[in-house]
Design a protein around this motif. Structure first.
Motif, PDB file in Angstrom:
ATOM      1  N   PRO A   1     -43.409  -7.739  -2.820  1.00 31.16           N
ATOM      2  CA  PRO A   1     -43.650  -6.753  -3.879  1.00 31.16           C
ATOM      3  C   PRO A   1     -43.963  -7.435  -5.205  1.00 31.16           C
ATOM      4  CG  PRO A   1     -41.701  -6.173  -2.594  1.00 31.16           C
ATOM      5  CD  PRO A   1     -42.106  -7.554  -2.164  1.00 31.16           C
ATOM      6  N   ALA A   2     -44.998  -6.954  -5.877  1.00 37.90           N
ATOM      7  CA  ALA A   2     -45.460  -7.605  -7.105  1.00 37.90           C
ATOM      8  C   ALA A   2     -45.493  -6.669  -8.306  1.00 37.90           C
ATOM      9  CB  ALA A   2     -46.855  -8.190  -6.876  1.00 37.90           C
ATOM     10  N   GLN A   3     -45.233  -5.399  -8.079  1.00 37.16           N
ATOM     11  CA  GLN A   3     -45.322  -4.409  -9.156  1.00 37.16           C
ATOM     12  C   GLN A   3     -43.983  -4.244  -9.875  1.00 37.16           C
ATOM     13  OE1 GLN A   3     -48.336  -3.104  -9.965  1.00 37.16           O
ATOM     14  NE2 GLN A   3     -49.088  -4.466  -8.355  1.00 37.16           N
ATOM     15  N   PRO A   4     -43.992  -3.579 -11.033  1.00 38.61           N
ATOM     16  CA  PRO A   4     -42.734  -3.368 -11.762  1.00 38.61           C
ATOM     17  C   PRO A   4     -41.705  -2.639 -10.899  1.00 38.61           C
ATOM     18  CG  PRO A   4     -44.608  -2.793 -13.146  1.00 38.61           C
ATOM     19  CD  PRO A   4     -45.150  -3.024 -11.782  1.00 38.61           C
ATOM     20  N   ARG A   5     -40.449  -3.061 -11.041  1.00 29.77           N
ATOM     21  CA  ARG A   5     -39.375  -2.360 -10.355  1.00 29.77           C
ATOM     22  C   ARG A   5     -39.074  -1.043 -11.087  1.00 29.77           C
ATOM     23  NH1 ARG A   5     -34.835  -6.408  -7.827  1.00 29.77           N
ATOM     24  NH2 ARG A   5     -36.090  -7.002  -6.002  1.00 29.77           N
ATOM     25  N   LEU A   6     -38.182  -0.250 -10.485  1.00 29.85           N
ATOM     26  CA  LEU A   6     -37.973   1.112 -10.966  1.00 29.85           C
ATOM     27  C   LEU A   6     -37.591   1.189 -12.447  1.00 29.85           C
ATOM     28  CD1 LEU A   6     -37.694   4.139 -10.533  1.00 29.85           C
ATOM     29  CD2 LEU A   6     -35.378   3.746  -9.712  1.00 29.85           C
ATOM     30  N   LEU A   7     -36.554   0.473 -12.851  1.00 27.62           N
ATOM     31  CA  LEU A   7     -36.088   0.590 -14.233  1.00 27.62           C
ATOM     32  C   LEU A   7     -37.142   0.084 -15.209  1.00 27.62           C
ATOM     33  CD1 LEU A   7     -32.329  -0.422 -13.857  1.00 27.62           C
ATOM     34  CD2 LEU A   7     -33.373   1.860 -13.798  1.00 27.62           C
ATOM     35  N   ALA A   8     -37.889  -0.962 -14.811  1.00 26.28           N
ATOM     36  CA  ALA A   8     -38.966  -1.463 -15.666  1.00 26.28           C
ATOM     37  C   ALA A   8     -40.097  -0.446 -15.755  1.00 26.28           C
ATOM     38  CB  ALA A   8     -39.494  -2.791 -15.133  1.00 26.28           C
ATOM     39  N   ASP A   9     -40.365   0.239 -14.649  1.00 25.56           N
ATOM     40  CA  ASP A   9     -41.439   1.236 -14.654  1.00 25.56           C
ATOM     41  C   ASP A   9     -41.058   2.436 -15.520  1.00 25.56           C
ATOM     42  OD1 ASP A   9     -44.031   1.751 -13.909  1.00 25.56           O
ATOM     43  OD2 ASP A   9     -43.515   2.739 -12.026  1.00 25.56           O
ATOM     44  N   LEU A  10     -39.787   2.795 -15.522  1.00 25.40           N
ATOM     45  CA  LEU A  10     -39.342   3.867 -16.407  1.00 25.40           C
ATOM     46  C   LEU A  10     -39.524   3.464 -17.867  1.00 25.40           C
ATOM     47  CD1 LEU A  10     -36.093   5.120 -14.612  1.00 25.40           C
ATOM     48  CD2 LEU A  10     -38.201   6.407 -14.961  1.00 25.40           C
ATOM     49  N   ASP A  11     -39.348   2.182 -18.163  1.00 29.42           N
ATOM     50  CA  ASP A  11     -39.534   1.686 -19.531  1.00 29.42           C
ATOM     51  C   ASP A  11     -41.001   1.689 -19.949  1.00 29.42           C
ATOM     52  OD1 ASP A  11     -36.899   1.324 -20.188  1.00 29.42           O
ATOM     53  OD2 ASP A  11     -36.827  -0.773 -19.559  1.00 29.42           O
ATOM     54  N   ASN A  12     -41.918   1.716 -18.956  1.00 25.22           N
ATOM     55  CA  ASN A  12     -43.340   1.709 -19.293  1.00 25.22           C
ATOM     56  C   ASN A  12     -43.785   3.003 -19.964  1.00 25.22           C
ATOM     57  OD1 ASN A  12     -43.872  -0.876 -18.374  1.00 25.22           O
ATOM     58  ND2 ASN A  12     -44.419  -0.219 -16.300  1.00 25.22           N
ATOM     59  N   GLY A  13     -43.018   4.064 -19.770  1.00 23.68           N
ATOM     60  CA  GLY A  13     -43.261   5.285 -20.524  1.00 23.68           C
ATOM     61  C   GLY A  13     -44.133   6.338 -19.884  1.00 23.68           C
ATOM     62  N   HIS A  14     -44.837   6.018 -18.797  1.00 21.95           N
ATOM     63  CA  HIS A  14     -45.773   7.004 -18.250  1.00 21.95           C
ATOM     64  C   HIS A  14     -45.082   8.223 -17.636  1.00 21.95           C
ATOM     65  CE1 HIS A  14     -45.005   5.385 -14.201  1.00 21.95           C
ATOM     66  NE2 HIS A  14     -45.125   4.190 -14.740  1.00 21.95           N
ATOM     67  N   TYR A  15     -43.773   8.110 -17.337  1.00 23.93           N
ATOM     68  CA  TYR A  15     -43.029   9.280 -16.862  1.00 23.93           C
ATOM     69  C   TYR A  15     -42.616  10.182 -18.025  1.00 23.93           C
ATOM     70  CZ  TYR A  15     -42.563   7.863 -11.983  1.00 23.93           C
ATOM     71  OH  TYR A  15     -42.816   7.557 -10.669  1.00 23.93           O
ATOM     72  N   PHE A  16     -42.836   9.710 -19.251  1.00 28.34           N
ATOM     73  CA  PHE A  16     -42.399  10.451 -20.431  1.00 28.34           C
ATOM     74  C   PHE A  16     -43.547  10.559 -21.439  1.00 28.34           C
ATOM     75  CE2 PHE A  16     -39.039   7.885 -18.586  1.00 28.34           C
ATOM     76  CZ  PHE A  16     -38.093   8.839 -18.268  1.00 28.34           C
TER      77      PHE A  16
END
Length: 313
Positions: A295-310
């Motif tokens: 796996p090479a993509q952002p993990r869950l908590l990092a992806d939440l920090d990316n902001g696209h869910y908000f």
């Protein structure tokens, strides 16, 4: 390879199709509507018109291909017959693929659930060696009802099909996730004014980025041995409370324990009440060692920090 893909315009499929094409494969996707056909063409795939109810058409498409990836399901049946009806409709599809591919050694890779070995009841970390648990009438209303589909796919290996199942993590996150578990939790938090977690929130959930799911499907298609389960899991066990706290910090809402009470818990989580209380730790060791999946993509908590869910309102 010439690959036939079902569900190519769905959340998972829309990542799998470009992954296959980028690796040099020729993809033909099943399209029921003009909209789906246009979406597949935009992804770079060829289009085969039809639907999941046309078993003869599916057999023909499978026989004409060098391999099949199946990530579609009859979502319309969820509202009338639940997951049992979805599984009942999917079973003859797998058997049709089996007829078309028997004795050829061609791959069939189908989507499965990381919960199939035990629905969070194993009391230990689930591995790829754990079979899908049998399902009966008492499981009609649960995800376990679909296990008959997974065991059927694995059983096709005995008929000369290089069949395997990719068990997808509970949380499959991406920039295009609009209806998954995370958007549901976020919507609940906005509605209730706080983000809840069950009890002490120590129960473990697993997650994976959909781009990593796509690469695993490709690897299973290209070189996966027959009769195997693969774990599309990156985060093998995140405490539910940490997920809730990450969502709460983005929304500016408190993370609050919801008591493990048969009345209070559904009052917050609704239909998710029986699911959120379980623990689903899972390993990907066999998958990584056998297929070379990393796996090479952002993990869950990092992806939440990316902001696209908000998105900014």
């Amino acid at each position: 390879m010439r690959v036939f893909v079902t569900g190519g315009t769905g959340h998972s499929g829309s990542y799998i199709v470009p992954e296959l094409i980028a690796a040099g494969h020729e993809v033909t996707g099943l399209a029921r509507s003009d909209t789906a056909a246009a979406a597949l063409s935009a992804l770079g795939a060829k289009v085969r018109r039809g639907d999941l109810g046309d078993l003869d058409g599916l057999k023909e498409a499978a026989a004409d291909s060098d391999g099949v990836i199946h990530v579609a399901h009859r979502q319309d049946l969820l509202f009338s017959g639940g997951i049992h009806a979805v599984a009942a409709a999917e079973l003859p599809i797998m058997l049709a693929y089996g007829e078309a591919l028997a004795g050829t050694g061609k791959p069939l890779v189908a989507a499965g659930s990381i919960g199939s070995p035990g629905q969070g009841l194993l009391g230990r970390t689930a591995t790829e060696e754990d079979p899908a648990l049998p399902s009966g009438d008492e499981h009609k209303g649960t995800l376990r009802a679909r296990n008959v589909v997974e065991t059927t796919v694995i059983g096709l290996a005995e008929q000369g099909v290089r069949s395997s199942v990719v068990r997808i993590a509970n949380i499959a996150h991406s920039t295009t996730d609009r209806a998954g578990f995370l958007p549901t939790l976020i919507a609940l938090a906005k509605e209730k004014g706080f983000i809840g977690y069950p009890g002490d929130g120590a129960n473990l959930w697993n997650a994976v980025h959909l781009r990593d799911v796509a690469s695993l499907f490709r690897l299973a298609l290209e070189k996966g041995p027959a009769g195997k389960y693969w774990h599309a899991v990156d985060d093998g066990g995140i405490p539910f409370r940490e997920i809730a706290e990450a969502i709460g910090s983005r929304l500016g809402l408190p993370a609050v324990s919801v008591p493990l009470d048969e009345l209070v818990l559904p009052g917050y989580f609704g239909f998710l009440a029986n699911i959120v209380t379980q623990s689903y730790p899972a390993s990907n060791l066999v998958t990584r060692r056998t297929l070379g999946w990393e796996p090479a993509q952002p993990r869950l908590l990092a992806d939440l920090d990316n902001g696209h869910y908000f998105p900014a309102s």
